[in-house]
Design an enzyme around this catalytic site. Structure first.
Site, PDB file in Angstrom:
ATOM      1  CB  SER A  13      -0.878  -0.005   1.239  1.00 13.94           C
ATOM      2  OG  SER A  13      -0.054   0.078   2.380  1.00 13.94           O
ATOM      3  CB  THR A  65       3.426  -0.974   3.054  1.00 13.83           C
ATOM      4  OG1 THR A  65       2.340  -1.183   3.956  1.00 13.83           O
ATOM      5  CG2 THR A  65       4.481  -2.033   3.276  1.00 13.83           C
ATOM      6  CE  LYS A 118      -3.376  -3.991   0.343  1.00 15.48           C
ATOM      7  NZ  LYS A 118      -3.004  -4.906   1.419  1.00 15.48           N
ATOM      8  CD  GLU A 155      -1.291 -12.410   3.008  1.00 15.31           C
ATOM      9  OE1 GLU A 155      -1.707 -11.682   2.091  1.00 15.31           O
ATOM     10  OE2 GLU A 155      -0.189 -12.252   3.539  1.00 15.31           O
ATOM     11  CE  LYS A 197       1.257 -13.554   0.624  1.00 16.49           C
ATOM     12  NZ  LYS A 197       1.662 -12.613  -0.428  1.00 16.49           N
ATOM     13  CB  SER A 205       8.781 -13.603   3.390  1.00 16.78           C
ATOM     14  OG  SER A 205       8.595 -12.238   3.111  1.00 16.78           O
ATOM     15  N   GLY A 206       6.702 -12.606   5.785  1.00 12.70           N
ATOM     16  CA  GLY A 206       6.311 -12.162   7.124  1.00 12.70           C
ATOM     17  C   GLY A 206       7.368 -11.537   8.015  1.00 12.70           C
ATOM     18  N   GLY A 254       6.906 -10.844  -0.399  1.00 12.89           N
ATOM     19  CA  GLY A 254       7.068  -9.418  -0.630  1.00 12.89           C
ATOM     20  C   GLY A 254       8.480  -9.040  -0.239  1.00 12.89           C
ATOM     21  NE  ARG A 255       7.679  -7.875   5.191  1.00 12.84           N
ATOM     22  CZ  ARG A 255       7.102  -8.061   6.371  1.00 12.84           C
ATOM     23  NH1 ARG A 255       7.649  -7.543   7.451  1.00 12.84           N
ATOM     24  NH2 ARG A 255       5.982  -8.753   6.470  1.00 12.84           N
TER      25      ARG A 255
HETATM   26  P1  13P Z   1       5.816 -10.458   2.979  1.00 10.63           P
HETATM   27  O1  13P Z   1       6.410 -11.607   2.211  1.00 10.63           O
HETATM   28  O2  13P Z   1       6.714  -9.263   3.059  1.00 10.63           O
HETATM   29  O3  13P Z   1       5.240 -10.879   4.290  1.00 10.63           O
HETATM   30  O4  13P Z   1       4.608  -9.911   2.109  1.00 10.63           O
HETATM   31  C1  13P Z   1       3.742 -10.812   1.544  1.00 10.63           C
HETATM   32  C2  13P Z   1       2.390 -10.237   1.523  1.00 10.63           C
HETATM   33  O5  13P Z   1       1.774 -10.140   0.490  1.00 10.63           O
HETATM   34  C3  13P Z   1       1.799  -9.826   2.792  1.00 10.63           C
HETATM   35  O6  13P Z   1       0.444  -9.556   2.612  1.00 10.63           O
END
Ligand code: 13P
Length: 341
Positions: free
Chosen positions: A26, A29, A98, A178, A220, A262-263, A292-293
């Site tokens: 977003s 973020t 999203k 997710e 997810k 990945s969290g 993401g990260r």
């Molecule tokens: P991360 O892998 O950075 O957790 O992001 C994935 C994601 O889409 C979170 O909603």
């Protein structure tokens, strides 16, 4: 709803050797990510950054099955006027979107959140489909702390996930479901296991009640991991064994694939965990990444907002994409990381 077509898209999203790039940060973020590399978060900078990723030819065509976009990005054009969605399609990857609108405080449940965005979702999904989106994402957030999560938070978030998933399928869009259990606390891996089990069970119960076709979705989830502040960090083999055990107990085999978030894990941990799980096969579903990260931290740093660093950013992205692609087949080796470094 055409379930055969939905299933085909879901299968393509979890093709062995490929995974999903979660580039749907977003505005808030992505500003945080840009702050960390000293780049101002303007519309043009966000566009340039994402264009760099989507034009990474090798990574996109060989290792990325789909890209999750944020609303701003799906309507944006590359510098030369080509819609960014078209760049993704040209690489052979599937555009996704999203669609949740973030979280709000959950009344009567101090410290807990509910994800919002169901109002007008049916209309929004139609527009996204016309623009090229063939899958969507909705993220529920469950925090672990003293006395939380409450069953109230788990229930309302599972209900919303299922409402969203049913609306997606009715619009011929594959829902990524997710339910993220955060790894921020000081809890141990077994507490994460217990909470995630409750969350997944409630989520699949709601999906059934609301008649979501499991063959036409992708899950997810978080992995079963120790909280970041837990003094005892579970090793890779334990994370892999417990996560696979948990998923086998909770996720029906009709679900074509599971693409992890990945969290907040380090790049290499996220890869090592996925690899170790895929070595525990045969499994009832495909296991891959939707990071993401863990896919973007390296390219962001290498790029740092400078046009002359685009090639370096793309090569950092290609490396992480390849490492995770290998892990999705259980063929990664930590030696490959050192060689690249
Ligand atoms: P991360 O892998 O950075 O957790 O992001 C994935 C994601 O889409 C979170 O909603």
């Amino acid at each position: 709803m055409n379930l055969t077509e939905l299933n085909k898209v879901a299968q393509a999203m979890v093709t062995p050797g490929k995974g999903i790039l979660a580039a749907d940060e977003s505005s808030g973020t992505i500003k945080k990510r840009f702050d960390a590399i000293g780049v101002e978060s303007t519309e043009d900078n966000r566009r340039d950054y994402r264009e760099m990723l989507f034009r990474s030819k090798d990574a996109m065509s060989q290792h990325i099955s789909g890209v999750i976009l944020y609303d701003e990005t799906i309507w944006q054009n590359a510098k030369d006027g080509t819609p960014l969605v078209k760049l993704i399609e040209a690489s052979g990857a599937i555009p996704g979107i999203k669609v949740d609108e973030g979280t709000q405080a959950l009344p009567m449940c101090p410290g807990e959140l509910v994800t919002v965005g169901l109002d007008k979702l049916a209309e929004r999904l139609k527009k996204y489909y016309e623009r090229g989106a063939r899958f969507a994402k909705w993220r529920a957030v469950i925090d672990i702390g003293s006395g939380i999560p409450s069953m109230t938070a788990i229930s309302v978030n599972a209900h919303a996930l299922a409402r969203y998933a049913a609306l997606c399928q009715a619009t011929q869009i594959v829902p990524i479901v997710e339910p993220e259990v955060l790894m921020d606390g000081d809890h141990d891996i077994d507490r994460c296991y217990d909470v995630t089990q409750r969350v997944l069970n409630k989520t699949f119960q709601e999906l059934r009640v609301q008649r979501v076709a499991l063959e036409g979705m992708v899950l997810k989830p978080n992995m079963a991991v120790s909280g970041k502040k837990c003094p005892k960090q579970a090793p890779v083999a334990e994370v892999a064994e417990k996560t696979v055990r948990l998923l086998k107990a909770c996720v029906p085999a009709a679900v074509p694939g599971i693409a992890f978030l990945s969290g907040g894990q380090s790049d290499e941990e996220a890869t090592a965990h996925l690899d170790a799980m895929n070595r525990l096969g045969p499994l009832p579903w495909r296991l891959t990444f939707s990071y993401g990260r863990a896919l973007q931290a390296a390219p962001q740093k290498a790029w740092s907002g400078k046009a002359e660093n685009v090639a370096a950013g793309q090569s950092a992205f290609a490396h992480r994409a390849r490492m995770n692609a290998l892990a999705s087949r259980g063929e990664w080796d930590s030696g490959l990381e050192k060689k690249a470094a």
